[in-house]
Design a protein around this motif. Structure first.
Motif, PDB file in Angstrom:
ATOM      1  N   VAL A  21       6.034   5.144   6.196  1.00 30.48           N
ATOM      2  CA  VAL A  21       5.518   3.963   6.877  1.00 30.48           C
ATOM      3  C   VAL A  21       5.775   4.149   8.368  1.00 30.48           C
ATOM      4  N   VAL A  91       1.281  -1.286   6.527  1.00 27.03           N
ATOM      5  CA  VAL A  91       2.020  -1.655   5.314  1.00 27.03           C
ATOM      6  C   VAL A  91       2.549  -3.079   5.474  1.00 27.03           C
ATOM      7  N   THR A  92       2.290  -3.901   4.463  1.00 26.06           N
ATOM      8  CA  THR A  92       2.751  -5.284   4.478  1.00 26.06           C
ATOM      9  C   THR A  92       3.887  -5.530   3.501  1.00 26.06           C
ATOM     10  N   SER A  93       4.024  -4.654   2.491  1.00 25.56           N
ATOM     11  CA  SER A  93       5.051  -4.881   1.480  1.00 25.56           C
ATOM     12  C   SER A  93       5.443  -3.580   0.797  1.00 25.56           C
ATOM     13  N   THR A 105      -0.820  -2.762   1.502  1.00 27.24           N
ATOM     14  CA  THR A 105      -1.236  -2.717   2.899  1.00 27.24           C
ATOM     15  C   THR A 105      -2.110  -3.917   3.282  1.00 27.24           C
ATOM     16  N   ASP A 125       9.754  -5.755   8.302  1.00 29.58           N
ATOM     17  CA  ASP A 125       9.611  -6.905   7.414  1.00 29.58           C
ATOM     18  C   ASP A 125       8.933  -6.560   6.096  1.00 29.58           C
ATOM     19  N   TYR A 126       8.202  -5.466   6.050  1.00 29.13           N
ATOM     20  CA  TYR A 126       7.576  -5.032   4.801  1.00 29.13           C
ATOM     21  C   TYR A 126       8.617  -4.676   3.746  1.00 29.13           C
TER      22      TYR A 126
END
Length: 162
Positions: A21, A91-93, A105, A125-126
């Motif tokens: 990431v 990337v969100t998580s 994503t 934060d992901y």
């Protein structure tokens, strides 16, 4: 043939040995070496690279003094030459999953990975979903790790860079 300098819009597969990431200096270096050693490697690169704040970069990955944009372009090409994929997505998580992690994503991609390298200088934060938020509190950065190895308290999760 697609240029080694270009990022693609979506991953080619749904599972990887390593997901990196961050496509800055540390993320590209991690991807270059994991791909070189035969691990299926994917880099998600859409965030703001910290290296862009530099005037020039000297002798990193063997390059002479060059500007940050050129450095990142050459670094992406080198990582892709070694076999890594570089995808333009944020990337969100990252969440725990069977045999590793589930990575989601902003553009809706979901991939599985045995290992994740968090190489994002400004936002982690992901990672907040890992260990029910006890591992990483949203808004906090950096992620704690062993400075010599990049290992975290979560098996298979590593940190590169800041």
């Amino acid at each position: 043939m697609e240029s080694l300098h270009q990022k693609t819009d979506a991953p080619d597969a749904d599972a990887y040995d390593v997901v990196v990431v961050g496509g800055g200096a540390s993320g590209l270096a991690a991807a270059l070496f994991t791909a070189r050693y035969g691990l299926d490697t994917l880099v998600f690169d859409r965030g703001q690279s910290a290296i862009r704040r530099s005037y020039s970069i000297e002798n990193y990955l063997g390059f002479l003094a060059i500007d940050p944009a050129t450095f990142l372009e050459l670094g992406r090409a080198h990582a892709r030459y070694e076999g890594a994929e570089v995808v333009d997505d944020l990337v969100t998580s990252v969440a725990a999953a069977d045999e590793g992690f589930r990575v989601e994503t902003a553009d809706g991609a979901t991939v599985r990975a045995h290992r994740v390298v968090a190489a994002s200088a400004y936002n982690a934060d992901y990672l907040a979903e890992l260990d029910d938020g006890a591992f990483h509190e949203a808004g906090a950065h950096p992620v704690e790790c062993d400075e010599a190895t990049g290992r975290t308290d979560i098996d298979g999760l590593y940190v590169a860079g800041w």
